[in-house]
Design a protein around this motif. Structure first.
Motif, PDB file in Angstrom:
ATOM      1  N   THR A  73      -4.003  12.921  -7.174  1.00  0.00           N
ATOM      2  CA  THR A  73      -3.935  11.683  -7.449  1.00  0.00           C
ATOM      3  C   THR A  73      -4.456  10.740  -8.960  1.00  0.00           C
ATOM      4  O   THR A  73      -3.178  10.028  -9.411  1.00  0.00           O
ATOM      5  CB  THR A  73      -4.291  10.436  -6.276  1.00  0.00           C
ATOM      6  OG1 THR A  73      -4.107  11.358  -4.899  1.00  0.00           O
ATOM      7  CG2 THR A  73      -3.859   9.098  -6.771  1.00  0.00           C
ATOM      8  N   GLY A  76      -2.507  10.982 -11.503  1.00  0.00           N
ATOM      9  CA  GLY A  76      -1.263  10.298 -11.692  1.00  0.00           C
ATOM     10  C   GLY A  76      -1.933   8.692 -12.475  1.00  0.00           C
ATOM     11  O   GLY A  76      -0.601   8.897 -12.520  1.00  0.00           O
ATOM     12  N   ARG A  77      -2.741   8.737 -11.361  1.00  0.00           N
ATOM     13  CA  ARG A  77      -3.243   6.935 -12.128  1.00  0.00           C
ATOM     14  C   ARG A  77      -3.154   7.491 -13.962  1.00  0.00           C
ATOM     15  O   ARG A  77      -2.326   7.163 -14.777  1.00  0.00           O
ATOM     16  CB  ARG A  77      -4.346   7.076 -11.988  1.00  0.00           C
ATOM     17  CG  ARG A  77      -4.972   5.397 -12.586  1.00  0.00           C
ATOM     18  CD  ARG A  77      -6.436   5.111 -12.261  1.00  0.00           C
ATOM     19  NE  ARG A  77      -7.053   5.811 -12.320  1.00  0.00           N
ATOM     20  CZ  ARG A  77      -7.952   5.876 -13.815  1.00  0.00           C
ATOM     21  NH1 ARG A  77      -6.948   4.706 -14.482  1.00  0.00           N
ATOM     22  NH2 ARG A  77      -8.561   6.118 -13.863  1.00  0.00           N
ATOM     23  N   GLN A 106       8.778  10.111 -15.532  1.00  0.00           N
ATOM     24  CA  GLN A 106       8.374   9.628 -14.227  1.00  0.00           C
ATOM     25  C   GLN A 106       8.884  10.163 -13.068  1.00  0.00           C
ATOM     26  O   GLN A 106       8.234  10.519 -11.831  1.00  0.00           O
ATOM     27  CB  GLN A 106       9.243   8.549 -14.081  1.00  0.00           C
ATOM     28  CG  GLN A 106       9.096   7.031 -15.038  1.00  0.00           C
ATOM     29  CD  GLN A 106       7.494   6.284 -14.619  1.00  0.00           C
ATOM     30  OE1 GLN A 106       7.398   5.989 -13.623  1.00  0.00           O
ATOM     31  NE2 GLN A 106       7.118   6.412 -15.499  1.00  0.00           N
ATOM     32  N   LEU A 109       5.675  12.272 -12.647  1.00  0.00           N
ATOM     33  CA  LEU A 109       4.388  11.677 -12.017  1.00  0.00           C
ATOM     34  C   LEU A 109       5.210  11.397 -10.421  1.00  0.00           C
ATOM     35  O   LEU A 109       4.425  11.189  -8.965  1.00  0.00           O
ATOM     36  CB  LEU A 109       4.648   9.725 -12.398  1.00  0.00           C
ATOM     37  CG  LEU A 109       3.584   9.729 -13.568  1.00  0.00           C
ATOM     38  CD1 LEU A 109       4.458   7.754 -13.785  1.00  0.00           C
ATOM     39  CD2 LEU A 109       2.215   9.708 -12.964  1.00  0.00           C
ATOM     40  N   ALA A 110       6.182  11.172  -9.897  1.00  0.00           N
ATOM     41  CA  ALA A 110       6.830  11.542  -8.457  1.00  0.00           C
ATOM     42  C   ALA A 110       6.748  12.992  -8.026  1.00  0.00           C
ATOM     43  O   ALA A 110       5.957  12.639  -6.530  1.00  0.00           O
ATOM     44  CB  ALA A 110       8.529  11.052  -8.548  1.00  0.00           C
ATOM     45  N   LEU A 112       3.876  14.647  -9.007  1.00  0.00           N
ATOM     46  CA  LEU A 112       2.642  14.596  -8.336  1.00  0.00           C
ATOM     47  C   LEU A 112       1.969  13.674  -6.891  1.00  0.00           C
ATOM     48  O   LEU A 112       1.209  14.489  -6.177  1.00  0.00           O
ATOM     49  CB  LEU A 112       1.677  13.616  -9.627  1.00  0.00           C
ATOM     50  CG  LEU A 112       1.230  14.619 -10.501  1.00  0.00           C
ATOM     51  CD1 LEU A 112       0.935  13.949 -11.611  1.00  0.00           C
ATOM     52  CD2 LEU A 112       0.186  15.384 -10.205  1.00  0.00           C
ATOM     53  N   GLU A 113       2.857  12.601  -7.323  1.00  0.00           N
ATOM     54  CA  GLU A 113       2.738  11.558  -5.753  1.00  0.00           C
ATOM     55  C   GLU A 113       2.906  11.719  -4.475  1.00  0.00           C
ATOM     56  O   GLU A 113       1.810  12.325  -3.543  1.00  0.00           O
ATOM     57  CB  GLU A 113       3.846  10.074  -5.655  1.00  0.00           C
ATOM     58  CG  GLU A 113       3.273   9.302  -5.056  1.00  0.00           C
ATOM     59  CD  GLU A 113       4.456   7.739  -5.412  1.00  0.00           C
ATOM     60  OE1 GLU A 113       3.898   6.888  -4.464  1.00  0.00           O
ATOM     61  OE2 GLU A 113       5.319   8.439  -5.704  1.00  0.00           O
ATOM     62  N   PHE A 114       4.200  12.980  -4.600  1.00  0.00           N
ATOM     63  CA  PHE A 114       5.271  13.813  -3.277  1.00  0.00           C
ATOM     64  C   PHE A 114       4.341  14.803  -3.111  1.00  0.00           C
ATOM     65  O   PHE A 114       3.621  14.873  -1.834  1.00  0.00           O
ATOM     66  CB  PHE A 114       6.062  14.379  -3.728  1.00  0.00           C
ATOM     67  CG  PHE A 114       6.382  15.151  -2.039  1.00  0.00           C
ATOM     68  CD1 PHE A 114       6.884  15.116  -1.911  1.00  0.00           C
ATOM     69  CD2 PHE A 114       6.266  16.227  -2.299  1.00  0.00           C
ATOM     70  CE1 PHE A 114       7.370  15.504  -0.694  1.00  0.00           C
ATOM     71  CE2 PHE A 114       6.481  17.120  -2.435  1.00  0.00           C
ATOM     72  CZ  PHE A 114       7.392  17.071  -0.578  1.00  0.00           C
ATOM     73  N   ALA A 116       0.927  15.196  -3.467  1.00  0.00           N
ATOM     74  CA  ALA A 116      -0.611  14.355  -3.121  1.00  0.00           C
ATOM     75  C   ALA A 116      -1.317  14.520  -1.584  1.00  0.00           C
ATOM     76  O   ALA A 116      -1.070  14.433  -0.561  1.00  0.00           O
ATOM     77  CB  ALA A 116      -0.708  13.936  -3.695  1.00  0.00           C
ATOM     78  N   GLY A 117       1.048  13.958  -1.654  1.00  0.00           N
ATOM     79  CA  GLY A 117       0.812  13.288  -0.269  1.00  0.00           C
ATOM     80  C   GLY A 117       1.365  14.301   0.853  1.00  0.00           C
ATOM     81  O   GLY A 117       1.029  14.550   2.267  1.00  0.00           O
ATOM     82  N   HIS A 449      11.049  14.964  -4.010  1.00  0.00           N
ATOM     83  CA  HIS A 449      10.707  15.694  -2.010  1.00  0.00           C
ATOM     84  C   HIS A 449      12.296  16.860  -2.374  1.00  0.00           C
ATOM     85  O   HIS A 449      12.303  17.256  -0.588  1.00  0.00           O
ATOM     86  CB  HIS A 449      10.913  14.589  -1.382  1.00  0.00           C
ATOM     87  CG  HIS A 449      11.892  13.814  -1.537  1.00  0.00           C
ATOM     88  ND1 HIS A 449      11.816  12.907  -2.832  1.00  0.00           N
ATOM     89  CD2 HIS A 449      12.590  13.265  -0.900  1.00  0.00           C
ATOM     90  CE1 HIS A 449      13.322  11.697  -2.575  1.00  0.00           C
ATOM     91  NE2 HIS A 449      13.094  12.437  -0.619  1.00  0.00           N
TER      92      HIS A 449
END
Length: 483
Positions: A73, A76-77, A106, A109-110, A112-114, A116-117, A449
């Motif tokens: 996370t 990603g920031r 982008q 980043l997507a 990474l976001e996915f 981490a979730g 995803h």
């Protein structure tokens, strides 16, 4: 550019290759623009990186996925803050249009976001026991140290969709990127370093064959995730087979768009232009064949050629450019050779066909966007990957013939159909021998995803992206506890 970005990154330190050798990194849009001399590593460097990853493994594995996800996370920031810097680096060393490079950032980043979730779902299941007073369940463990061998066409996104799940799983990693795009991979590693990743968890070894072969041969490496050519992927798999090395291989593609006689031709042309000539055709999911029903072929070609002939070729950082250079002279020459071979096989060049040479262009790797008709379905251009802005148009006599032609290649990365018939759409999805399927939309890519996966010779091992990726980086265990 910081000098340390030209080095390897091992056990938390930036360091030169043991040999002191370097490799020049040149902008494919302008040969006079040299980004610098980057480390050219060998087996000693790779082995040191593996040693560092192995030493870091116990503490990283013990940290747990939720705490590991905090590093993703934070990375990603930091990457979002540096998005323009990273996109400019991608364009400068790989050549793609700046808008394409921004899109790649982008995508990273997507991912990474996915990923981490997934930290809060990365578990197993409880199951009924056959015996009284017994608790039965499954769980995952990381496989250990992994080697991540990545290509030049997506120098940020593909390393990210290997690094992120590897780290979340509890593996430690050695990233060995393509020697054509060393700067972008160094920026990625720097972001994770700034995010507070413990020393040795993620290591970077720049270089080519020698470093990659050392990763495959090192007995401390539990798995290799590779994206690239079929030949290299096969060599990795066979090279590690004697010690049961786990491999995840995403290989080539020779992707078809089937245009049926009831297709919306304007939408089909839009999709083919995007799929065949976006990023100069340098994608594993690029549209390299348009398999077109003969009843609509001439109308389709009239629309297509008018669009393609008007594409402006130029440097990626020029806002007027619509098609970027290919990555180096090897790819340029291969594209031109493929065009010449298609002509010998009876193909007719409708537009393009040669290098792009204009007084306003710097010396670089520019190839004209090329459309070739009357390509025999079994000819070399219709069967083999080009990885350049070259589209083969193959005639089909009806839907069944089109699907036969689409499936005639050894690869199976992406398959696309344009039709107004719901029945044909579902039948095409059922019959296409490809991993990623599209109907009435461009046939490139997938969501962060969704599984990025091929079929046949395009894929070996679990998919990338998606929850299924963890089947590569972890192994399943079961436990039965009596009480």
């Amino acid at each position: 550019m910081s000098q340390h970005l030209r080095l390897n990154f091992v056990d938390g330190l930036w360091a030169r290759a043991e040999s002191g050798l370097t490799r020049e990194n040149v902008n494919p849009a302008d040969f006079s623009d040299v980004l610098g001399e980057f480390a050219e590593s060998g087996g000693v460097d790779a082995d040191r990186a593996v040693d560092a990853a192995a030493a870091a493994l116990p503490a990283w594995r013990a940290l747990g996925p939720i705490k590991r996800a905090a590093h993703l996370t934070e990375a990603g920031r930091l990457l979002a803050e540096r998005a323009e810097e990273v996109a400019a680096a991608i364009t400068r060393e790989q050549g793609k249009l700046l808008k394409e490079a921004r899109g790649e950032v982008q995508r990273a980043l997507a991912v990474l976001e996915f990923t981490a979730g997934q930290a809060r779902t990365l578990g197993g299941v409880t199951v009924p026991a056959e015996d009284d007073r017994t608790f039965a369940y499954t769980f995952r463990r990381p496989i250990g140290v992994v080697g991540l061998v990545t290509p030049w066409n997506f120098p940020l996104a593909i390393p990210m969709w290997k690094v992120a799940p590897a780290l979340l799983s509890g593996c430690t990693a050695v990233l060995k990127p393509s020697p054509l795009t060393p700067l972008t991979s160094a920026l990625l590693v720097e972001v994770f370093q700034q995010a507070g990743l413990p020393d040795g968890v993620l290591n970077l070894v720049q270089g080519d064959v020698a470093a990659g072969e050392a990763l495959v041969a090192n007995p401390a490496v539990a798995g290799i995730s590779f994206t690239g050519s079929l030949g290299v992927g096969t060599a990795i798999h066979t090279g590690g087979a004697h010690r049961l090395l786990r491999t995840q291989l995403e290989l080539g593609g020779k992707n078809a768009v089937v245009v049926c006689d009831d297709a919306d031709l304007d939408k089909a042309v839009d999709a083919v232009v995007h799929g065949a000539f976006g990023q100069a055709g340098q994608r594993c999911s690029a549209t390299s064949r348009a398999v077109v029903d003969v009843r609509v072929r001439d109308r389709f070609l009239d629309l297509l050629v008018a669009r393609v002939a008007g594409l402006r070729v130029g440097p990626g950082d020029d806002p007027a450019s619509q098609l970027c250079p290919v990555v180096n002279t090897v790819r340029r020459d291969a594209a031109l050779a493929a065009i010449a071979g298609a002509q010998r096989d009876g193909g007719k060049v409708l537009c393009g066909g040669g290098p792009e040479e204009r007084p306003d262009l710097p010396e670089g790797c520019y190839v004209q966007p090329t459309v070739i008709r009357d390509v025999p379905w079994d000819s070399e251009l219709a069967q083999e990957e080009v990885f350049g802005p070259v589209l083969a148009v193959v005639d089909a006599d009806g839907f069944d013939d089109a699907i036969r032609i689409a499936n005639s290649v050894k690869y199976g990365m992406s398959g696309t159909v344009f039709t107004a018939s719901q029945a044909r759409a579902f039948e095409a999805v059922e019959r296409f021998e490809a991993g990623m399927l599209h109907v009435n939309r461009p046939g490139v890519g997938a969501y962060a995803h969704l599984p990025h996966v091929g079929a046949k010779a395009s894929q070996y091992g679990p998919p990338e992206c998606s929850p299924e990726v963890f089947d590569f980086y972890t192994e399943w265990h079961s436990a039965c506890i009596g009480y």
